[in-house]
Design a protein around this motif. Structure first.
Motif, PDB file in Angstrom:
ATOM      1  N   ILE A   1      17.605   1.456  65.354  1.00 50.87           N
ATOM      2  CA  ILE A   1      16.743   2.406  65.143  1.00 50.87           C
ATOM      3  C   ILE A   1      16.260   3.607  66.492  1.00 50.87           C
ATOM      4  CG2 ILE A   1      13.897   3.084  64.393  1.00 50.87           C
ATOM      5  CD1 ILE A   1      14.996   1.124  62.259  1.00 50.87           C
ATOM      6  N   ASN A   2      16.018   2.518  67.294  1.00 47.05           N
ATOM      7  CA  ASN A   2      15.331   3.647  68.689  1.00 47.05           C
ATOM      8  C   ASN A   2      16.655   3.728  69.795  1.00 47.05           C
ATOM      9  OD1 ASN A   2      12.972   2.359  68.161  1.00 47.05           O
ATOM     10  ND2 ASN A   2      13.391   0.601  69.342  1.00 47.05           N
ATOM     11  N   SER A   3      17.190   3.527  69.113  1.00 45.50           N
ATOM     12  CA  SER A   3      18.210   3.897  69.630  1.00 45.50           C
ATOM     13  C   SER A   3      18.852   5.644  69.287  1.00 45.50           C
ATOM     14  CB  SER A   3      20.270   3.068  69.591  1.00 45.50           C
ATOM     15  OG  SER A   3      20.791   3.137  68.604  1.00 45.50           O
ATOM     16  N   TYR A   4      18.772   5.534  68.053  1.00 43.98           N
ATOM     17  CA  TYR A   4      19.034   6.900  67.558  1.00 43.98           C
ATOM     18  C   TYR A   4      18.105   7.857  67.452  1.00 43.98           C
ATOM     19  CZ  TYR A   4      18.653   9.826  63.588  1.00 43.98           C
ATOM     20  OH  TYR A   4      18.965  11.359  62.858  1.00 43.98           O
ATOM     21  N   GLN A   5      16.583   7.328  68.067  1.00 46.63           N
ATOM     22  CA  GLN A   5      15.361   7.992  67.814  1.00 46.63           C
ATOM     23  C   GLN A   5      15.277   8.206  69.274  1.00 46.63           C
ATOM     24  OE1 GLN A   5      12.429   5.455  66.963  1.00 46.63           O
ATOM     25  NE2 GLN A   5      11.859   6.666  65.262  1.00 46.63           N
ATOM     26  N   LEU A   6      15.860   7.760  70.211  1.00 42.31           N
ATOM     27  CA  LEU A   6      16.271   8.207  71.993  1.00 42.31           C
ATOM     28  C   LEU A   6      16.975   9.201  72.178  1.00 42.31           C
ATOM     29  CD1 LEU A   6      16.659   7.597  74.453  1.00 42.31           C
ATOM     30  CD2 LEU A   6      17.466   5.889  74.767  1.00 42.31           C
ATOM     31  N   LYS A   7      18.198   9.287  71.019  1.00 38.49           N
ATOM     32  CA  LYS A   7      19.923  10.088  70.867  1.00 38.49           C
ATOM     33  C   LYS A   7      18.831  11.577  70.479  1.00 38.49           C
ATOM     34  CE  LYS A   7      24.055  10.872  69.142  1.00 38.49           C
ATOM     35  NZ  LYS A   7      24.913  10.605  67.685  1.00 38.49           N
ATOM     36  N   GLN A   8      17.764  11.300  69.482  1.00 34.59           N
ATOM     37  CA  GLN A   8      17.140  12.668  69.133  1.00 34.59           C
ATOM     38  C   GLN A   8      16.568  13.304  70.215  1.00 34.59           C
ATOM     39  OE1 GLN A   8      16.215  11.660  64.571  1.00 34.59           O
ATOM     40  NE2 GLN A   8      17.920  13.108  64.490  1.00 34.59           N
ATOM     41  N   LEU A   9      16.109  12.583  70.722  1.00 32.34           N
ATOM     42  CA  LEU A   9      15.181  13.218  71.530  1.00 32.34           C
ATOM     43  C   LEU A   9      16.143  14.035  72.617  1.00 32.34           C
ATOM     44  CD1 LEU A   9      12.598  10.464  71.864  1.00 32.34           C
ATOM     45  CD2 LEU A   9      11.784  13.357  70.767  1.00 32.34           C
ATOM     46  N   GLN A  10      16.759  12.873  73.244  1.00 36.02           N
ATOM     47  CA  GLN A  10      17.655  13.518  74.216  1.00 36.02           C
ATOM     48  C   GLN A  10      18.543  14.683  73.803  1.00 36.02           C
ATOM     49  OE1 GLN A  10      20.011  10.521  75.114  1.00 36.02           O
ATOM     50  NE2 GLN A  10      19.145   9.584  76.632  1.00 36.02           N
ATOM     51  N   GLU A  11      19.109  14.918  72.345  1.00 38.94           N
ATOM     52  CA  GLU A  11      19.103  16.202  71.785  1.00 38.94           C
ATOM     53  C   GLU A  11      18.357  16.954  71.461  1.00 38.94           C
ATOM     54  OE1 GLU A  11      21.413  15.328  68.214  1.00 38.94           O
ATOM     55  OE2 GLU A  11      23.296  13.671  69.475  1.00 38.94           O
ATOM     56  N   GLU A  12      17.592  17.130  71.239  1.00 41.06           N
ATOM     57  CA  GLU A  12      16.041  18.579  71.524  1.00 41.06           C
ATOM     58  C   GLU A  12      15.657  18.725  72.471  1.00 41.06           C
ATOM     59  OE1 GLU A  12      12.878  19.918  69.391  1.00 41.06           O
ATOM     60  OE2 GLU A  12      14.262  18.865  68.218  1.00 41.06           O
ATOM     61  N   GLU A  13      15.844  17.406  73.588  1.00 37.40           N
ATOM     62  CA  GLU A  13      15.517  17.995  75.466  1.00 37.40           C
ATOM     63  C   GLU A  13      16.354  19.106  75.480  1.00 37.40           C
ATOM     64  OE1 GLU A  13      14.869  15.902  79.372  1.00 37.40           O
ATOM     65  OE2 GLU A  13      14.376  14.522  77.898  1.00 37.40           O
ATOM     66  N   GLN A  14      17.573  18.485  74.997  1.00 34.24           N
ATOM     67  CA  GLN A  14      18.973  19.580  75.785  1.00 34.24           C
ATOM     68  C   GLN A  14      18.744  20.991  74.990  1.00 34.24           C
ATOM     69  OE1 GLN A  14      21.232  19.716  77.854  1.00 34.24           O
ATOM     70  NE2 GLN A  14      19.715  17.367  79.004  1.00 34.24           N
ATOM     71  N   ALA A  15      18.114  21.002  74.110  1.00 34.31           N
ATOM     72  CA  ALA A  15      17.834  21.786  73.076  1.00 34.31           C
ATOM     73  C   ALA A  15      17.377  23.204  73.779  1.00 34.31           C
ATOM     74  CB  ALA A  15      17.793  21.389  71.350  1.00 34.31           C
ATOM     75  N   ASN A  16      16.507  22.358  73.633  1.00 37.21           N
ATOM     76  CA  ASN A  16      14.950  22.655  74.701  1.00 37.21           C
ATOM     77  C   ASN A  16      14.970  23.712  75.615  1.00 37.21           C
ATOM     78  OD1 ASN A  16      13.313  22.520  72.370  1.00 37.21           O
ATOM     79  ND2 ASN A  16      12.189  20.582  72.914  1.00 37.21           N
ATOM     80  N   LYS A  17      17.006  23.095  76.247  1.00 34.31           N
ATOM     81  CA  LYS A  17      16.919  24.034  77.884  1.00 34.31           C
ATOM     82  C   LYS A  17      17.929  24.726  77.726  1.00 34.31           C
ATOM     83  CE  LYS A  17      16.119  19.827  80.411  1.00 34.31           C
ATOM     84  NZ  LYS A  17      16.295  19.011  81.344  1.00 34.31           N
ATOM     85  N   LYS A  18      18.253  25.245  76.223  1.00 35.84           N
ATOM     86  CA  LYS A  18      18.992  25.920  76.012  1.00 35.84           C
ATOM     87  C   LYS A  18      19.112  27.385  75.186  1.00 35.84           C
ATOM     88  CE  LYS A  18      23.010  23.243  75.730  1.00 35.84           C
ATOM     89  NZ  LYS A  18      24.153  22.580  74.917  1.00 35.84           N
ATOM     90  N   ALA A  19      19.681  28.968  75.760  1.00 31.76           N
ATOM     91  CA  ALA A  19      19.352  30.137  75.103  1.00 31.76           C
ATOM     92  C   ALA A  19      20.307  30.502  74.528  1.00 31.76           C
ATOM     93  CB  ALA A  19      19.439  31.069  76.696  1.00 31.76           C
ATOM     94  N   ASP A  20      20.751  31.190  73.146  1.00 30.36           N
ATOM     95  CA  ASP A  20      21.627  31.742  72.277  1.00 30.36           C
ATOM     96  C   ASP A  20      21.916  33.075  72.088  1.00 30.36           C
ATOM     97  OD1 ASP A  20      23.899  31.120  70.636  1.00 30.36           O
ATOM     98  OD2 ASP A  20      22.338  30.772  68.911  1.00 30.36           O
ATOM     99  N   ILE A  21      22.595  34.172  73.014  1.00 30.09           N
ATOM    100  CA  ILE A  21      22.283  35.050  72.843  1.00 30.09           C
ATOM    101  C   ILE A  21      23.312  35.495  71.459  1.00 30.09           C
ATOM    102  CG2 ILE A  21      23.473  37.256  74.455  1.00 30.09           C
ATOM    103  CD1 ILE A  21      20.457  35.499  75.038  1.00 30.09           C
ATOM    104  N   ARG A  22      23.380  36.521  70.795  1.00 30.90           N
ATOM    105  CA  ARG A  22      23.568  36.732  69.911  1.00 30.90           C
ATOM    106  C   ARG A  22      23.543  38.424  69.892  1.00 30.90           C
ATOM    107  NH1 ARG A  22      22.802  32.586  64.830  1.00 30.90           N
ATOM    108  NH2 ARG A  22      23.681  30.647  66.218  1.00 30.90           N
ATOM    109  N   ALA A  23      24.807  39.064  69.159  1.00 36.77           N
ATOM    110  CA  ALA A  23      25.107  40.261  68.799  1.00 36.77           C
ATOM    111  C   ALA A  23      25.079  40.777  68.045  1.00 36.77           C
ATOM    112  CB  ALA A  23      26.171  41.023  70.220  1.00 36.77           C
ATOM    113  N   GLU A  24      25.076  41.817  66.972  1.00 38.17           N
ATOM    114  CA  GLU A  24      25.034  42.799  65.306  1.00 38.17           C
ATOM    115  C   GLU A  24      24.764  43.742  65.789  1.00 38.17           C
ATOM    116  OE1 GLU A  24      22.591  41.587  62.326  1.00 38.17           O
ATOM    117  OE2 GLU A  24      20.788  41.875  63.254  1.00 38.17           O
TER     118      GLU A  24
END
Length: 146
Positions: A34-57
């Motif tokens: 459980i701790n390793s899963y939570q740590l992995k999720q926190l790391q993924e969340e941290e990476q997502a917070n650093k990413k912009a996603d530019i889209r066009a329509e």
């Protein structure tokens, strides 16, 4: 008689200790998972917070120009946004001097007016390039039907 009582008591104690330690080992193993899963999720969340996603329509008005909307769908600020692929024959782009766009916050957008003339292709392939906290020159390609 006392010997049998002692043997039975010792066996019961041994079985209880074995059960306790086996159960404790399983609980600790589950806790590590459980701790390793939570740590992995926190790391993924941290990476997502650093990413912009530019889209066009593109949206087509009933009369007049089409509107190309470019927005930041990510969680981070996008910098130095560039659009490539607007220089096709038969397409007139108004106010394209806003690109490269310096800073686009999450959920911000920019709009370009597109006028189609004779010889304009049916589809437009846009290459959106931007910088954010996760890296430089992030690229996405979008094919838009005019």
């Amino acid at each position: 008689m006392e010997t049998w009582t002692f043997i039975i008591s010792a066996a019961a104690l041994a079985v209880s200790l074995y059960t306790y330690f086996a159960h404790d080992r399983k609980l600790k193993q589950q806790e590590r998972l459980i701790n390793s899963y939570q740590l992995k999720q926190l790391q993924e969340e941290e990476q997502a917070n650093k990413k912009a996603d530019i889209r066009a329509e593109i949206s087509q008005n009933t009369k007049g120009p089409r509107t190309l909307r470019i927005w930041n769908n990510g969680r981070a600020v996008a910098r130095n946004i560039r659009v490539e692929g607007l220089d096709v024959e038969g397409l007139i782009v108004m106010n394209d001097e806003i690109f490269p766009y310096e800073i686009m916050n999450p959920q911000d957008d920019a709009e370009l007016k597109l006028y189609l003339t004779i010889g304009c292709p049916q589809k437009l392939t846009l290459k959106l390039i931007w910088d954010d906290e996760s890296g430089q020159d992030n690229v996405t390609t979008k094919v838009i039907t005019l």
